[in-house]
Enzyme design. Structure first.
Site, PDB file in Angstrom:
ATOM      1  N   VAL A   1     103.897  33.333  19.201  1.00 25.82           N
ATOM      2  CA  VAL A   1     103.841  33.443  20.655  1.00 25.82           C
ATOM      3  C   VAL A   1     102.835  32.413  21.156  1.00 25.82           C
ATOM      4  O   VAL A   1     101.826  32.143  20.494  1.00 25.82           O
ATOM      5  CB  VAL A   1     103.450  34.863  21.117  1.00 25.82           C
ATOM      6  CG1 VAL A   1     104.582  35.834  20.839  1.00 25.82           C
ATOM      7  CG2 VAL A   1     102.176  35.343  20.458  1.00 25.82           C
ATOM      8  N   SER A   2     103.100  31.837  22.309  1.00 27.67           N
ATOM      9  CA  SER A   2     102.323  30.695  22.779  1.00 27.67           C
ATOM     10  C   SER A   2     101.012  31.067  23.452  1.00 27.67           C
ATOM     11  O   SER A   2     100.102  30.241  23.549  1.00 27.67           O
ATOM     12  CB  SER A   2     103.163  29.849  23.739  1.00 27.67           C
ATOM     13  OG  SER A   2     104.334  29.404  23.098  1.00 27.67           O
ATOM     14  N   THR A   3     100.894  32.290  23.959  1.00 28.19           N
ATOM     15  CA  THR A   3      99.664  32.714  24.629  1.00 28.19           C
ATOM     16  C   THR A   3      99.253  34.093  24.123  1.00 28.19           C
ATOM     17  O   THR A   3     100.077  34.863  23.615  1.00 28.19           O
ATOM     18  CB  THR A   3      99.849  32.791  26.161  1.00 28.19           C
ATOM     19  OG1 THR A   3     100.731  33.871  26.470  1.00 28.19           O
ATOM     20  CG2 THR A   3     100.419  31.484  26.711  1.00 28.19           C
TER      21      THR A   3
ATOM     22  N   GLN B   1     101.205  37.020  25.644  1.00 31.75           N
ATOM     23  CA  GLN B   1     102.550  37.322  25.180  1.00 31.75           C
ATOM     24  C   GLN B   1     102.497  38.247  23.967  1.00 31.75           C
ATOM     25  O   GLN B   1     101.577  38.167  23.152  1.00 31.75           O
ATOM     26  CB  GLN B   1     103.275  36.021  24.797  1.00 31.75           C
ATOM     27  CG  GLN B   1     103.628  35.143  25.986  1.00 31.75           C
ATOM     28  CD  GLN B   1     104.349  33.878  25.546  1.00 31.75           C
ATOM     29  OE1 GLN B   1     104.007  33.280  24.540  1.00 31.75           O
ATOM     30  NE2 GLN B   1     105.336  33.474  26.319  1.00 31.75           N
TER      31      GLN B   1
END
Length: 206
Positions: free
Chosen positions: A13-15, A18
């Site tokens: 997940v990018s952040t 998330q």
């Protein structure tokens, strides 16, 4: 009765905000339906897909090379690979090691005829991408030459080269220290090239 494939999940997940829950749920359901035994889970959080240093992906690849898994299961290609080239390199390595790769959302399984065909298409796309980049670079260099622009790093002056050679020959300074001594008048890479050449020549038997 064939052994149940030892399977690793990889998620990203990018952040930090998330949640990987959707990926986890989907992968576990798929694994249960496909008869895969989940023996490892790797999840990189708040790491860009383009960033080289993904610790959990690195850990997964190490485990795969140690023959700890028979199958790698991901949600989508873009959760796993940084680029087409990265995906191709990983698939080639998995193939060499006899490891099955499945991307659920892309409906790709390298054990299936469609998966093997997709591997061929990905390889062709990577080759095309490389050729297009080479063409653009070549065209840019030709255009710059027509305009009289010099490309690449400027040449190192003979005086600076002689200074680097002397420091490499008569001192045991590291390349970093020599680079500091010449106060940036040549790149560290160039300093390293010269210093290694000089020291290799000094160490070679007559």
């Amino acid at each position: 009765m064939p052994a149940v494939p030892r399977t690793a999940l990889y998620l990203r997940v990018s952040t930090a905000e998330q949640k990987p829950d959707l990926q986890y749920d989907g992968l576990r359901v798929y694994a249960a339906r496909a008869g895969l035994a989940i023996e490892g889970e790797y999840c990189d959080v708040a790491v860009s897909g383009r960033k080289q240093g993904r610790p959990q992906l690195s850990a997964l690849m190490t485990a795969v090379r140690n023959r700890e898994y028979d199958c790698v299961l991901v949600w989508k290609f873009d959760r796993f690979a940084r680029s087409t080239r990265h995906l191709l390199a990983a698939l080639e390595e998995f193939g060499h090691l006899g490891v099955r790769f499945i991307s659920v959302q892309d409906q790709i399984d390298t054990d299936s005829p469609m998966g093997r065909a997709m591997f061929t298409i990905i390889a062709a796309l990577a080759e095309l991408e490389s050729a297009l980049i080479s063409e653009r670079v070549s065209a840019g260099m030709k255009a710059a030459a027509v305009r009289g622009k010099r490309l690449g790093r400027p040449p190192t002056s003979p005086h600076v080269i002689a200074e680097i050679e002397a420091l490499a020959a008569v001192t045991d300074l590291s390349i970093r220290q020599i680079h500091r001594k010449i106060a940036g008048r040549a790149s560290r890479t160039r300093v390293g090239e010269i210093a290694k050449r000089v020291r290799k020549a000094d160490s070679d038997p007559l």
